[in-house]
Design an enzyme around this catalytic site. Sequence first.
Site, PDB file in Angstrom:
ATOM      1  N   ASP A 136      49.276  44.775  42.304  1.00 49.63           N
ATOM      2  CA  ASP A 136      48.449  45.624  42.694  1.00 49.63           C
ATOM      3  C   ASP A 136      46.936  45.270  42.859  1.00 49.63           C
ATOM      4  OD1 ASP A 136      46.870  46.620  40.221  1.00 49.63           O
ATOM      5  OD2 ASP A 136      48.768  46.441  39.412  1.00 49.63           O
TER       6      ASP A 136
ATOM      7  N   GLU B 242      44.269  56.717  32.670  1.00 49.62           N
ATOM      8  CA  GLU B 242      44.161  55.772  31.357  1.00 49.62           C
ATOM      9  C   GLU B 242      42.588  56.115  30.928  1.00 49.62           C
ATOM     10  OE1 GLU B 242      42.506  51.466  33.017  1.00 49.62           O
ATOM     11  OE2 GLU B 242      44.103  52.389  34.721  1.00 49.62           O
TER      12      GLU B 242
END
Length: 250
Positions: A46, A137
């Site tokens: 990513d 997160e």
Amino acid sequence: MARDRTPSRRHARIVGLALCVTALTLGGTALAETSVSAAGKPKGHDVSSHQKDVDWAGARAKGARFVYIKATESTTYRNPYFGSQYNGARAAGLIRGAYHFALPDKSSGATQAAFFVRHGGAWRADGWTLPPALDIEYNPYDKKQRCYGLNEAGMVGWIRSFSDEIKRRTGRRPVIYTTAHWWNTCTGGSSAFASNHALWTARHESADAGALPAGWSFWTFWQYDNSGSLPGDQNLFNGSLSRLKRFALS
């Protein structure tokens, strides 16, 4: 995977490690249980604007078969390299998808989902597009508000709002990227999403993905390091390449 800034670099390697895991689901239904080596799973990565102009042909030559690309953050940030990265990955033969970095203290889940879809987070059944992903997160901007000032029920509601809007606009539920610690801390260990949301778990410097967020019994993607042979973070897909292609279509 968060801000477009230089992260610390770790160099754990897991090539050749044997794992026994449950395979991915399509539409929330388990396909099979399989015992395979980590080296046999499709590799991916990513990236964000930090990686800028990626050598996609080089990444594919090194084994990349899929990539997630950061498109947006909150409703105020768009990756200026997203278009060239997204199209470049496809031209090199990688299955690619977009992810959104959530800031739940800035606006509602539905508002951020709509912004994401408008600026790269769409999906189509072309066999090359992974479902949109939600990166949620700990708050990187305020460590005192690591759950963004929301209580557990509020966070579950925010994620549900995001997911429902993604589903309404794209026809797919988002993949959820998170860690077990964040999930169990900030959602209270909610199992509300495990049945119909693929899990992208993050655990670095480890021989396996470890304990999963509450509700999930297996992972679909595992981010196992934030540096390696591929640009950006290093990932594995929990299944064969043919199943990865089916996952992109389903």
